[in-house]
Design a protein around this motif. Structure first.
Motif: not given
Length: 200
Positions: A25-26, A50-53, A76-77
């Motif tokens: 969504g970012v 990124v999607e799995a984190l 992430i930020a």
């Protein structure tokens, strides 16, 4: 011959590229260039990672180890504004791009430095270390990242990596299990595996 992305100071002629990506969504506008990893587009391994984190709002310090031009750490930020996200890479051109991308996307809760492995943030400990490791640099380099990562995590912290199945994901997974005493597969797809270990 073009520089390898695991290079301190690439000498490839600049080929500036700009593209946009959406992760969890970012939206990010990303500047890239020759001499860095996956220069023309976001690679599928990074997307899967990124999607799995599994991100926690309690985390305060996160490291994107081998950040390239910054898509993992900057996403992430954005998702965890209460945290400080540290980004490091041996490739000085990649780090300059990551700094530019943080500025353009108005992301301020980051610290971005060039250097080998954990050296740029030698005094920090982390709740999460995340990496798309430089497989082409060889097992000695990427296994050393796992060994050092175990010492740089806070208790209950996580080390999460994405590795292509055909580029040694299973051996990387065994190394993580050996170092941490545990390993789990968070996600797999498109020829990649997202692997996680927790410091107990």
């Amino acid at each position: 011959m073009a520089d390898h992305y695991y290079t301190l100071s690439p000498t490839s002629s600049h080929q500036a590229i700009v593209f946009e990506v959406k992760l969890r969504g970012v939206w990010l506008k990303l500047h890239s260039d020759a001499g860095v990893f996956s220069k023309c587009r976001l690679d599928n391994g990074t997307k899967l990672l990124v999607e799995a984190l599994r991100l926690s709002p309690e985390w305060r310090k996160i490291l994107d180890l081998g950040c390239g031009y910054g898509p993992i750490g900057l996403t992430i930020a954005k998702l965890l504004p209460q945290a400080t996200v540290y980004l490091s890479d041996i490739n000085e051109r990649a780090v300059a791009l990551a700094k530019l991308n943080a500025k353009i996307n108005q992301i301020k809760n980051v610290e971005i430095k060039a250097g080998d492995g954990f050296a740029p943030f030698a005094n920090e400990r982390f709740d999460l270390i995340v990496t798309n490791p430089p497989i082409r640099a060889g097992k000695a380099v990427i296994y050393a990242m796992i060994d050092a990562g175990a010492d740089r995590l806070n208790v209950s912290g996580w080390f999460v990596a994405v590795v292509a199945t055909k580029q040694g994901a299973k051996s990387y997974e065994r190394k993580m299990a050996e170092v941490f005493g545990n390993v789990t597969e968070l996600e797999k797809g498109g020829g990649y595996r997202v692997i996680a270990s927790q410091r107990l």
